[in-house]
Design an enzyme around this catalytic site. Structure first.
Site, PDB file in Angstrom:
ATOM      1  N   LYS A  61       0.826  -1.210   0.000  1.00 32.24           N
ATOM      2  CA  LYS A  61       0.000   0.000   0.000  1.00 32.24           C
ATOM      3  C   LYS A  61       0.865   1.268   0.000  1.00 32.24           C
ATOM      4  CE  LYS A  61      -3.519  -2.608  -0.315  1.00 32.24           C
ATOM      5  NZ  LYS A  61      -4.383  -3.232   0.669  1.00 32.24           N
TER       6      LYS A  61
HETATM    7  C1  LIG Z   1      -5.341  -4.477   0.950  1.00 29.93           C
HETATM    8  C2  LIG Z   1      -6.807  -4.306   1.005  1.00 29.93           C
HETATM    9  C3  LIG Z   1      -7.547  -4.585   2.161  1.00 29.93           C
HETATM   10  C4  LIG Z   1      -6.960  -5.292   3.349  1.00 29.93           C
HETATM   11  O1  LIG Z   1      -5.908  -4.652   3.923  1.00 29.93           O
HETATM   12  P1  LIG Z   1      -5.065  -5.435   5.048  1.00 29.93           P
HETATM   13  O2  LIG Z   1      -4.349  -4.348   5.780  1.00 29.93           O
HETATM   14  O3  LIG Z   1      -4.152  -6.356   4.330  1.00 29.93           O
HETATM   15  O4  LIG Z   1      -6.029  -6.158   5.915  1.00 29.93           O
HETATM   16  C5  LIG Z   1      -8.882  -4.278   2.190  1.00 29.93           C
HETATM   17  N1  LIG Z   1      -9.502  -3.739   1.118  1.00 29.93           N
HETATM   18  C6  LIG Z   1      -8.846  -3.485  -0.021  1.00 29.93           C
HETATM   19  C7  LIG Z   1      -9.590  -2.869  -1.157  1.00 29.93           C
HETATM   20  C8  LIG Z   1      -7.486  -3.776  -0.135  1.00 29.93           C
HETATM   21  O5  LIG Z   1      -6.837  -3.565  -1.293  1.00 29.93           O
END
Ligand SMILES: *Cc1c(COP(=O)(O)O)cnc(C)c1O
Length: 396
Positions: A194
């Protein structure tokens, strides 16, 4: 089109990954300092990260957690989702957005997306509402904010709570308002791919003290407020378990990373925006490539740069296109395989492809290209030239 674009691009010798975290010496020093400090789990660094993150997005408070999935779970819990309720979830998302609804034995009701942004369609959201609908989880796809005025208006008319999945959208803004200030509660992700990362991690932000207090208590075993302080000088050994909670707290090691990443977030955004513009300029005027849309009333976080291939213009499909990128040493991905096409959702709810035609069609055409700060401008140009070369080679 200039013939230059059609010329052979020399294949690079090293693989360009789809994504890489941007970790500097500052993050490393901060983690080492935390390890030496003797305080590893939730402590002063987490408290600082919560305060600084909330202030960055303009929210009253933040609760740092082990993931965005945990944040979504606690957000649904805090607004009172319970067995038998329905929660509207866009089909164009990662499974985390839908799976958290199952935790309550509630039902995720999928809805189709807008064709331009691939965000939850407000009209599809409204059609999915029933008397049992308790909440909606709009996802800001790739970092492009949803049409929140429309979604918030519909939600208000039907008394539906709004929980934003902002896993892609830090930092972003909609009509001048920062993502994190728009709805009941917003959930961010610091997963390794991210826009900023703590390895694994997430943050729930809200202006509603009831939601924040509930999420904080439930994130640490349902123990009374400030449970983490019980091992400090000012803390007390005594605690009370008020509810059967969860174990979702963030460590100070992760927060040490997060604090340093936060300082770089604006610079990271500027680099991603510049690279997105380079892609946009390279692909302008090529009918085989549909560029990601960016409406002029948003600040896009540019977490993803997802193109769509026009099948009328090419003799190969998306999967072959991905293979061609790979053979040119380029890591690419697809965001997302819509939830309704996965076995779990098909088998549990009987969904078929044409239930969500916009998402299904987009899925067959989508390719996410690498977009991250550790790429160089040469990397971006290499990807763009390679995409154009593939389009020329397999053009109709
Ligand atoms: C990455 C992601 C999540 C989950 O994030 P985590 O921190 O890995 O739990 C949720 N929603 C979307 C759209 C994502 O891309």
């Amino acid at each position: 089109m200039t013939s230059r674009m059609h010329e052979e691009v020399e294949v690079r010798s090293t693989f360009l990954p789809f994504s890489l975290p941007d970790i500097g010496e500052e993050e490393i020093a901060s983690v080492v300092e935390t390890l030496r400090s003797g305080w590893l789990t939730t402590g002063p660094k987490v408290k600082r990260f919560e305060a600084e993150f909330a202030s960055f997005v303009g929210a009253a408070e933040g609760v740092a957690l082990s993931s965005a999935t945990a944040a979504l779970h606690l957000a649904l819990e805090a607004v009172g989702v319970a067995e038998g309720d329905e929660v509207v979830v866009p089909t164009m998302t990662f499974t985390a957005t839908g799976e958290v609804v199952h935790y309550f034995k509630a039902k995720p009701v999928l809805a189709d997306c807008e064709d331009d942004t691939l965000n939850l369609s407000p009209a599809a959201f409204e059609r999915a509402i029933t008397p049992r609908t308790k909440a909606v989880i709009p996802v800001h796809m790739g970092g492009h904010p949803c049409d929140m005025d429309a979604i918030l208006g519909i939600a208000k008319r039907h008394a539906v709570r709004v929980i934003e999945d902002a896993a892609h959208s830090f930092p972003a803004a909609y009509r001048g308002r920062t993502i994190g200030t728009l709805s009941d509660v917003t959930c961010f992700s610091f997963y390794a791919t991210k826009t900023i990362t703590t390895g694994e991690g997430g943050m729930l932000v809200s202006d509603d003290p009831a939601i924040v207090d509930r999420a904080r208590i439930m994130s640490l075993h349902g123990i009374s407020r400030d449970a983490w302080k019980r091992y400090t000088a000012e803390g007390s050994w005594f605690y009370e378990v008020l509810f059967a909670g969860y174990k979702y707290n963030m460590t100070d090691i992760a927060a040490a990373l997060g604090l340093e990443q936060l300082k770089k977030a604006q610079r990271f955004l500027e680099i991603r925006s510049r690279y997105a513009k380079m892609y946009d300029e390279a692909f302008a005027g090529f009918p085989a490539i549909r560029r990601p849309s960016a409406r002029d009333d948003v600040q896009h976080a540019w977490h993803l740069y997802a193109i769509r291939l026009d099948p009328e213009q090419l003799t190969i499909d998306r999967n072959r296109f991905m293979d061609e990128l790979k053979s040119r040493q380029i890591g690419a991905s697809v965001h997302f395989i819509p939830l309704h096409l996965h076995p779990h959702y098909r088998n549990t709810f009987g969904y078929v492809r044409d239930d969500f035609p916009v998402a299904s069609r987009a899925y067959e055409q989508l390719v996410s290209l690498p977009l991250y700060t550790r790429m160089t401008e040469d990397d971006v140009r290499y990807v763009a030239d390679s995409v154009l070369e593939i389009c020329a080679r397999y053009g109709r």
